[in-house]
Design an enzyme around this catalytic site. Structure first.
Site, short mmCIF file in Angstrom:
data_model
loop_
_atom_site.label_atom_id
_atom_site.label_comp_id
_atom_site.label_asym_id
_atom_site.label_seq_id
_atom_site.Cartn_x
_atom_site.Cartn_y
_atom_site.Cartn_z
N LYS A 63 42.95 -6.47 12.56
CA LYS A 63 42.79 -5.73 11.31
C LYS A 63 43.46 -4.34 11.41
CE LYS A 63 38.28 -6.28 11.55
NZ LYS A 63 38.25 -7.17 12.73
N THR A 64 43.16 -3.64 12.49
CA THR A 64 43.75 -2.30 12.68
C THR A 64 45.27 -2.41 12.76
OG1 THR A 64 41.78 -1.76 13.94
CG2 THR A 64 43.64 -0.24 14.14
N ASP A 108 37.76 2.16 9.59
CA ASP A 108 37.31 1.02 10.39
C ASP A 108 35.78 0.96 10.28
OD1 ASP A 108 37.56 -1.11 12.04
OD2 ASP A 108 38.01 0.01 13.85
N THR A 157 33.73 -6.02 10.15
CA THR A 157 33.41 -7.30 10.78
C THR A 157 32.30 -7.99 9.99
OG1 THR A 157 31.97 -5.99 12.18
CG2 THR A 157 34.04 -6.73 13.16
N ARG A 216 42.85 -9.78 21.12
CA ARG A 216 42.39 -8.72 22.02
C ARG A 216 41.84 -9.32 23.32
NH1 ARG A 216 38.58 -5.34 19.27
NH2 ARG A 216 40.25 -3.89 18.74
P1 ADP Z 1 40.70 -5.43 15.06
O1 ADP Z 1 41.06 -4.17 14.34
O2 ADP Z 1 40.60 -6.62 14.14
O3 ADP Z 1 39.49 -5.30 15.95
P2 ADP Z 1 43.20 -4.94 16.45
O4 ADP Z 1 44.14 -4.82 15.32
O5 ADP Z 1 42.76 -3.66 17.09
O6 ADP Z 1 41.91 -5.80 16.03
O7 ADP Z 1 43.86 -5.92 17.52
C1 ADP Z 1 43.54 -5.89 18.88
C2 ADP Z 1 44.78 -6.12 19.72
O8 ADP Z 1 45.12 -7.49 19.65
C3 ADP Z 1 46.03 -5.37 19.23
O9 ADP Z 1 46.22 -4.17 19.87
C4 ADP Z 1 47.15 -6.30 19.60
O10 ADP Z 1 47.57 -6.04 20.91
C5 ADP Z 1 46.52 -7.65 19.54
N1 ADP Z 1 46.81 -8.36 18.28
C6 ADP Z 1 46.00 -8.46 17.22
N2 ADP Z 1 46.54 -9.25 16.29
C7 ADP Z 1 47.73 -9.66 16.76
C8 ADP Z 1 48.76 -10.51 16.25
N3 ADP Z 1 48.64 -11.11 15.06
N4 ADP Z 1 49.86 -10.71 17.01
C9 ADP Z 1 49.96 -10.13 18.23
N5 ADP Z 1 49.01 -9.33 18.77
C10 ADP Z 1 47.92 -9.09 18.05
#
Ligand code: ADP
Length: 338
Positions: A63-64, A108, A157, A216
């Site tokens: 998401k981030t 977030d 989430t 992640r």
């Molecule tokens: P969330 O905000 O949903 O908790 P993040 O955007 O922080 O997740 O993602 C966590 C890590 O996972 C990112 O830093 C990246 O390295 C990896 N990641 C997430 N989504 C992808 C994707 N679609 N393709 C490649 N790597 C990804």
């Protein structure tokens, strides 16, 4: 940036190093990418900011990363905060009044915004007005400030915890799903290259299989496998090496960690298979309710090891099988609750 309590510092650094910098590096979630690209293109043509975006889904799914990619694509500055970091109305007012035209504000953990803050957000999102009360008692008055055009991207989430007036103020809402095996493999391969780790294809498959289909987690496991290989002085990381490294971490074939198994065992042994409420489960396992709900439960639900009923969580037949426990419970009582 404020982070969720269960995301360790090391994970944050890893996230930043491995975070995709372009759409082509962002693997999977094809429908969401397509929709976002159209949204961005249309907004660019109209020279307007894009509509407010709500992203939801389990932790670590990207998401981030999407928020960063949207900002990059628009050439906008992204300001990052989180629900629990905005404690007072003044905090939000300071953030909003510091925005410039076209900026993206990323919040977030939006489900942890308090209601007072949400109420300030409504007019800010809808008509870019900021209403703040200055002073106290009879001399208090409301100041109305016009904000520059901006886009709010919120991530959560737990969409169910967002109030419906807040939810309805987003132009678009996207749900991120767990990734497919082939997508996680691609992510692991790319991350291995970035981290300068040489992996056999079989090792990539093994890591992806045990990654909870979450980027992640996949990146974290890759790092653990690399550490293991370094300590054991193996040059060729294959499926055997990866398996040993991950077994040492007690991550099983399906990607379940010790806490997952403890949750299942607790439901089965202490609550006779359920139904059990989140609060009781948290108390019995000494885990935070939010950690269970955000980290463990979504994957257990996805695997069909637990089911959610109106009266709480139940362990399914599959959970008994997974743990090798015999299932003596009368099944009709469970299915009638579903
Ligand atoms: P969330 O905000 O949903 O908790 P993040 O955007 O922080 O997740 O993602 C966590 C890590 O996972 C990112 O830093 C990246 O390295 C990896 N990641 C997430 N989504 C992808 C994707 N679609 N393709 C490649 N790597 C990804």
């Amino acid at each position: 940036m404020e982070t969720t309590p269960w995301v360790k510092n090391e994970d944050v650094v890893l996230d930043q190093i491995l975070r995709p910098k372009s759409w082509s590096e962002y693997v999977g979630q094809e429908k969401i990418k397509q929709n976002l690209k159209i949204l961005i293109e249309a907004a660019k043509k109209r020279s307007e900011p894009i509509e407010h975006v709500l992203l939801y889904g389990p932790a670590g799914l990207g998401k981030t990363t999407l928020a960063h990619l949207i900002a990059r694509e628009l050439g906008s500055t992204i300001k990052i905060t989180s629900g629990p970091a905005i404690e007072k109305v003044g905090d939000l007012a300071a953030i909003l009044t510091n925005l410039s035209a076209g900026d993206i504000l990323f919040i977030d953990e939006a489900h942890r915004l308090n209601k007072l803050i949400e109420e300030i957000l409504y007019p800010a999102m809808e008509s870019r007005m900021l209403d703040i009360v200055v002073g106290k008692g009879p001399s208090a008055r409301t100041l109305q400030l016009q904000l520059p055009p901006f886009t709010l991207i919120a991530a959560t989430t737990r969409i169910g915890m967002l109030s419906s007036p807040l939810r309805s103020r987003f132009g678009v809402t996207f749900r991120l799903n767990f990734y497919e095996q082939k997508d996680v493999e691609q992510i692991v391969e790319h991350s291995a290259k970035t981290l300068n780790v040489t992996l056999a294809k079989s090792a990539v498959e093994e890591i992806a299989k045990r990654s909870r289909f979450t980027p992640r987690v996949a990146n974290r496991l890759l790092k653990r496998v690399r550490d293991y290989a370094q300590v054991k002085e193996v040059d060729q990381i294959d499926s055997g090496v990866s398996r040993k490294a991950l077994e040492l971490l007690e991550i099983d074939e399906s990607g379940l960690e010790p806490t997952d198994r403890r949750l299942l065992e607790t439901i089965i042994t202490k609550f006779d298979g359920g139904p059990v409420g989140l609060q009781s489960l948290a108390a019995a396992t000494s885990e935070e309710e939010s950690t269970i709900a955000d980290i463990y439960e979504p994957f257990l639900l996805q695997l069909g090891l637990i089911a959610r009923t109106g009266r709480g969580r139940i362990a399914t037949k599959l959970a008994y099988k997974h743990l090798g426990v015999s299932h003596q419970k009368d099944d009709s009582s469970q299915t009638s609750l579903l």
